[in-house]
Design an enzyme around this catalytic site. Structure first.
Site, PDB file in Angstrom:
ATOM      1  N   HIS A  17      -8.602  -4.467   5.119  1.00  0.00           N
ATOM      2  CA  HIS A  17      -9.143  -3.113   5.209  1.00  0.00           C
ATOM      3  C   HIS A  17      -9.532  -2.623   3.821  1.00  0.00           C
ATOM      4  CE1 HIS A  17      -5.407  -1.518   3.665  1.00  0.00           C
ATOM      5  NE2 HIS A  17      -4.710  -1.932   4.704  1.00  0.00           N
ATOM      6  N   HIS A  20      -7.134  -3.328   0.794  1.00  0.00           N
ATOM      7  CA  HIS A  20      -7.180  -4.710   0.274  1.00  0.00           C
ATOM      8  C   HIS A  20      -8.485  -4.928  -0.487  1.00  0.00           C
ATOM      9  CE1 HIS A  20      -4.899  -5.234   4.228  1.00  0.00           C
ATOM     10  NE2 HIS A  20      -3.985  -5.391   3.290  1.00  0.00           N
ATOM     11  N   CYS A 125      14.471  -2.348   5.242  1.00  0.00           N
ATOM     12  CA  CYS A 125      13.207  -1.883   5.833  1.00  0.00           C
ATOM     13  C   CYS A 125      12.336  -3.103   6.090  1.00  0.00           C
ATOM     14  CB  CYS A 125      12.490  -0.903   4.898  1.00  0.00           C
ATOM     15  SG  CYS A 125      10.829  -0.520   5.530  1.00  0.00           S
ATOM     16  N   CYS A 128       8.868  -2.946   4.286  1.00  0.00           N
ATOM     17  CA  CYS A 128       8.886  -3.298   2.858  1.00  0.00           C
ATOM     18  C   CYS A 128       9.404  -4.710   2.645  1.00  0.00           C
ATOM     19  CB  CYS A 128       9.788  -2.361   2.071  1.00  0.00           C
ATOM     20  SG  CYS A 128       9.277  -0.652   2.056  1.00  0.00           S
ATOM     21  N   CYS A 142      12.386   5.497   5.440  1.00  0.00           N
ATOM     22  CA  CYS A 142      11.656   4.820   4.374  1.00  0.00           C
ATOM     23  C   CYS A 142      10.411   5.663   4.084  1.00  0.00           C
ATOM     24  CB  CYS A 142      11.242   3.416   4.812  1.00  0.00           C
ATOM     25  SG  CYS A 142       9.896   2.762   3.793  1.00  0.00           S
ATOM     26  N   HIS A 145       7.084   3.795   5.204  1.00  0.00           N
ATOM     27  CA  HIS A 145       6.837   3.414   6.594  1.00  0.00           C
ATOM     28  C   HIS A 145       7.315   4.434   7.618  1.00  0.00           C
ATOM     29  CE1 HIS A 145       6.523  -0.362   4.281  1.00  0.00           C
ATOM     30  NE2 HIS A 145       5.513  -0.555   5.098  1.00  0.00           N
ATOM     31  N   LYS A 294      -3.312   9.177   5.533  1.00  0.00           N
ATOM     32  CA  LYS A 294      -3.009   7.780   5.232  1.00  0.00           C
ATOM     33  C   LYS A 294      -3.712   6.867   6.238  1.00  0.00           C
ATOM     34  CE  LYS A 294       0.615   4.887   3.701  1.00  0.00           C
ATOM     35  NZ  LYS A 294       1.572   4.016   4.268  1.00  0.00           N
ATOM     36  N   LYS A 297      -3.123   1.939  11.412  1.00  0.00           N
ATOM     37  CA  LYS A 297      -3.601   1.409  12.686  1.00  0.00           C
ATOM     38  C   LYS A 297      -3.328   2.398  13.814  1.00  0.00           C
ATOM     39  CE  LYS A 297      -3.656  -3.529  13.624  1.00  0.00           C
ATOM     40  NZ  LYS A 297      -2.794  -4.668  13.863  1.00  0.00           N
TER      41      LYS A 297
HETATM   42  O1  ME8 Z   1       2.571  -6.197   0.085  1.00  0.00           O
HETATM   43  N1  ME8 Z   1      -4.772   1.797  -0.662  1.00  0.00           N
HETATM   44  O2  ME8 Z   1       0.960  -7.439   1.171  1.00  0.00           O
HETATM   45  P1  ME8 Z   1       0.075  -6.308   1.887  1.00  0.00           P
HETATM   46  C1  ME8 Z   1      -4.912   0.963  -1.691  1.00  0.00           C
HETATM   47  N2  ME8 Z   1       2.333  -9.629   0.736  1.00  0.00           N
HETATM   48  N3  ME8 Z   1      -4.508  -0.322  -1.674  1.00  0.00           N
HETATM   49  C2  ME8 Z   1      -3.930  -0.774  -0.551  1.00  0.00           C
HETATM   50  C3  ME8 Z   1      -3.752   0.058   0.573  1.00  0.00           C
HETATM   51  C4  ME8 Z   1      -4.218   1.412   0.483  1.00  0.00           C
HETATM   52  N4  ME8 Z   1      -4.135   2.269   1.488  1.00  0.00           N
HETATM   53  N5  ME8 Z   1      -3.170  -0.676   1.537  1.00  0.00           N
HETATM   54  C5  ME8 Z   1      -2.993  -1.933   1.022  1.00  0.00           C
HETATM   55  C6  ME8 Z   1       2.102  -7.256   0.424  1.00  0.00           C
HETATM   56  N6  ME8 Z   1      -3.461  -2.012  -0.219  1.00  0.00           N
HETATM   57  C7  ME8 Z   1       2.727  -8.547  -0.062  1.00  0.00           C
HETATM   58  C8  ME8 Z   1       2.325  -8.734  -1.500  1.00  0.00           C
HETATM   59  S1  ME8 Z   1       2.290 -10.127  -3.769  1.00  0.00           S
HETATM   60  C9  ME8 Z   1       3.179 -11.285  -4.482  1.00  0.00           C
HETATM   61  C10 ME8 Z   1       2.892  -9.955  -2.159  1.00  0.00           C
HETATM   62  C11 ME8 Z   1      -3.506  -3.205  -1.083  1.00  0.00           C
HETATM   63  O3  ME8 Z   1      -0.832  -7.041   2.809  1.00  0.00           O
HETATM   64  C12 ME8 Z   1      -2.761  -2.980  -2.385  1.00  0.00           C
HETATM   65  O4  ME8 Z   1      -3.161  -3.955  -3.315  1.00  0.00           O
HETATM   66  O5  ME8 Z   1       0.935  -5.235   2.434  1.00  0.00           O
HETATM   67  C13 ME8 Z   1      -1.340  -3.254  -1.982  1.00  0.00           C
HETATM   68  O6  ME8 Z   1      -0.470  -3.481  -3.080  1.00  0.00           O
HETATM   69  C14 ME8 Z   1      -1.530  -4.481  -1.120  1.00  0.00           C
HETATM   70  O7  ME8 Z   1      -2.785  -4.243  -0.439  1.00  0.00           O
HETATM   71  C15 ME8 Z   1      -0.419  -4.719  -0.119  1.00  0.00           C
HETATM   72  O8  ME8 Z   1      -0.830  -5.755   0.717  1.00  0.00           O
END
Ligand code: ME8
Length: 643
Positions: A17, A20, A125, A128, A142, A145, A294, A297
């Protein structure tokens, strides 16, 4: 110099999304910027594929976790090229090499005494994927979440994180750039002012099997962070790959604030225990919200990057996200904001500057870069020379919005430069040819340096601009800030190339979102029917947006004698299809200023969307109809309103 930049590896329990996309665009823009400065760059992204959440999502679809992970991981990998994102490596935590290295690191850390077995109970959590402290909860939930954590008591393996607390605090104090922006550095230091607990790093297989087995106890798998964070090493061939040697000491991670603690506390202490140097910098950004809510989904407001690319174009999406978010703070996405930025910053400012300048070079110097007078003015040179250090400092410091503000300052000065110098007036006076050539050279050279600095942000538009300036998009004159970031390098005689519009405007209606309210529509219909057909009220006349348009390109339309396709500036660029082909040749039209109705409903003629109507007087010559274009008696800025 070398640069190693990474994004988080994304969980495969959800599709890509806007959040990412933003982190990955940031890493891509930074890697392109570092390449522009001459660095050798490695840019890595990937997917995080083990853990409860993924096992659960796969179970819901009734497929094995690996099959599920393959599918979603591919979705991420296929999304990035749509956004002009070009990672050098895409890592998956299910890669065999990654799994083997995680196990050998666990073995090493266990052998050194930093992993021990213990009974633990705590508040977990699932969102997290970690235990939370009482202090972190807000009203028992949390904060990220909005769910109560689960009370879990079980025997597990722990990493002695507490052993490294003091060393980490010292490192953060000694290296002010280690965590930026500063607010997150302060947040981490404040967290570290309390005693640090050890980190639970395992799950019993009775509870979770979808993970990497501990090499010293086959009854357990590692818990997500000890697996995921290590991707930054395995992706560059740790322990003995050449890329590890080359890149690890310069590693920079980009993340959002949701995963600050794992990156700012777990990861450096793990590296200390492994005897490795710490990464160089951690860049932390805020959240993208949608219309101030925020993205989630369950609310149904998740924004998909591929759809945005389809609606607005990839360069606009990249520009918008980098310009709109102040790195570190939250930002809000909404469609009106992206349309406004596209129409104003892109179509009006840079798009207009580019097409006006190129059109004038085509008209007055036969499309060749003219020779400037060395004693001419240095207005644009100074503007560019002031901008470059600000741009570089801001890009180095992940302040993309500041870098772009500085670039737009130059664009606005260049647009003013055209208005002040009136090349069309200079062109009428043969004694002022040298001045005209100087003005046009300055515009062309300014566009070359703008192309260079926009390249990391909008690679597609920068490539078009380079071609328009008669340069290959990878020519060092537009791709090497280190070698060619100085004024005055564009060779005289370079042949410009005709280019299509850089940024066609978006009309709000096209998105299907801004239809007039039903009540308003009714009122308008009533007004139409009660006014006599041949009497115009003042209000009705005021509704007609008459403007002076400058024709910059005129082309014949295949299979039509009557129609010509005109590209005009009003002042933004538009396409208008005009039925004047029997009376004017395209060559007679370029450079002409004509009157147009600028607020006509777009109509498609011979497959081309016409965004306005050219006005002409109708007369009879020798019994045959003839059209003569309505124009103005003096040359004035394109877009001037006709009152
Ligand atoms: O946390 N605004 O993966 P994840 C801005 N697998 N950036 C966002 C966002 C938002 N609303 N939502 C997600 C994980 N992101 C772990 C990470 S690393 C060794 C392991 C982006 O799929 C942002 O970069 O939940 C956030 O830190 C990341 O997606 C979290 O991705």
């Amino acid at each position: 110099m070398t640069t190693y930049i990474t994004t988080p590896i994304y969980y495969v329990n959800a599709q890509p999304h806007l959040g990412h996309a933003y982190t990955t665009i940031v890493a891509d823009a930074y890697s392109r910027y570092r390449r522009l400065t001459g660095d050798t760059v490695r840019f890595q992204t990937g997917t995080d594929e083990h853990g409860d959440k993924i096992a659960e999502a796969a179970a819901k679809e009734d497929v094995p976790p690996k099959v599920y992970a393959d599918r979603i991981s591919a979705l991420f990998r296929e999304t990035w090229p749509l956004l002009d994102i070009q990672p050098d490596h895409f890592i998956r935590t299910t890669d065999a090499q990654h799994v083997a290295v995680v196990q050998s690191i666990l073995q090493q850390v266990h052998a050194s005494g930093d992993i021990y077995f213990d009974e633990y109970s705590g508040l977990y959590c699932r969102g997290c994927e970690r235990f939370l402290t009482e202090k972190e909860l807000v009203d028992g939930l949390c904060p990220d979440h909005q769910v109560p954590p689960q009370e879990i008591a079980e025997q597990n393996y722990f990493f002695r994180m507490s052993r490294y607390q003091e060393r980490l605090i010292r490192h953060i104090h000694d290296n002010p750039e280690f965590i930026t922006p500063e607010r997150y550095r302060n947040e981490v230091l404040s967290f570290l002012s309390e005693p640090l607990e050890d980190l639970c790093i395992s799950r019993p297989k009775s509870r979770l099997t979808w993970g990497i087995e501990l090499p010293f106890d086959s009854g357990f798998v590692t818990y997500v962070w000890f697996d995921a964070l290590i991707n930054y090493l395995t992706g560059i061939g740790y322990p003995d790959g050449v890329d590890f040697e080359r890149y690890w000491s310069v590693a920079e991670h980009v993340i959002a604030k949701d995963i600050l603690k794992p990156h700012a506390i777990y990861w450096p202490t793990m590296l200390m225990s492994m005897g490795l140097p710490l990464y160089r910098r951690l860049h932390v950004h805020g959240y993208w919200n949608v219309d101030d809510t925020k993205m989630s989904k369950s609310i149904g407001n998740v924004v998909r990057p591929a759809q945005l690319v389809e609606e607005y174009g990839v360069d606009t999406l990249r520009y918008f996200t980098l310009r709109e978010m102040s790195f570190g703070l939250d930002a809000s996405f909404n469609r009106d904001a992206i349309i406004a930025r596209k129409n104003s910053d892109l179509a009006n400012d840079i798009g207009n500057l580019f097409s006006r300048s190129v059109a004038m070079l085509q008209k007055y110097t036969a499309g060749l870069v003219p020779s400037p007078d060395s004693s001419g003015d240095a207005v644009l040179q100074q503007a560019v020379e002031q901008m470059l250090p600000i741009y570089r400092e801001a890009m180095d410091g992940f302040q993309f919005h500041r870098a772009l503000q500085a670039v737009w300052e130059v664009i606005s000065q260049a647009n003013k430069y055209i208005v002040t110098n009136e090349p069309w007036v200079l062109a009428k006076d043969p004694t002022r040819a040298i001045r005209l050539h100087t003005v046009l050279y300055n515009l062309a050279e300014c566009l070359r340096l703008l192309t260079m600095v926009l390249r990391p942000i909008m690679p597609g538009a920068a490539a078009k601009m380079a071609r328009g300036l008669g340069l290959d998009p990878d020519h060092e004159l537009v791709s090497s800030l280190a070698g060619c970031g100085r004024w005055g390098l564009l060779p005289v005689g370079t042949e410009l190339q005709p280019t299509a519009s850089l940024f066609p405007r978006v009309e709000k209606e096209k998105t299907g979102e801004s239809q007039p309210a039903a009540g308003k529509k009714k009122a308008e219909t009533k007004a139409e029917t009660t006014t006599a057909a041949n009497v115009l009220t003042f209000d009705q006349f005021q509704n007609v947006d008459l403007r002076v348009a400058e024709i910059i390109v005129a082309e014949k339309i295949k299979k039509s004698e009557k129609l010509l396709q005109l590209t005009v500036l009003v002042p933004e660029q538009r396409t208008i299809v005009a039925g004047i082909g029997e009376y004017y040749t395209p060559q007679q039209l370029v450079g002409k200023q004509v009157l147009v109705v600028a607020n006509m409903k777009p109509a498609t003629l011979m497959g081309i969307e016409s965004q306005g109507m050219v006005l002409a007087a109708r007369t009879m010559v020798d019994g045959k109809e003839r059209l003569v274009l309505a124009t103005v008696s003096d040359e004035i800025p394109a877009g001037s309103k006709v009152a």
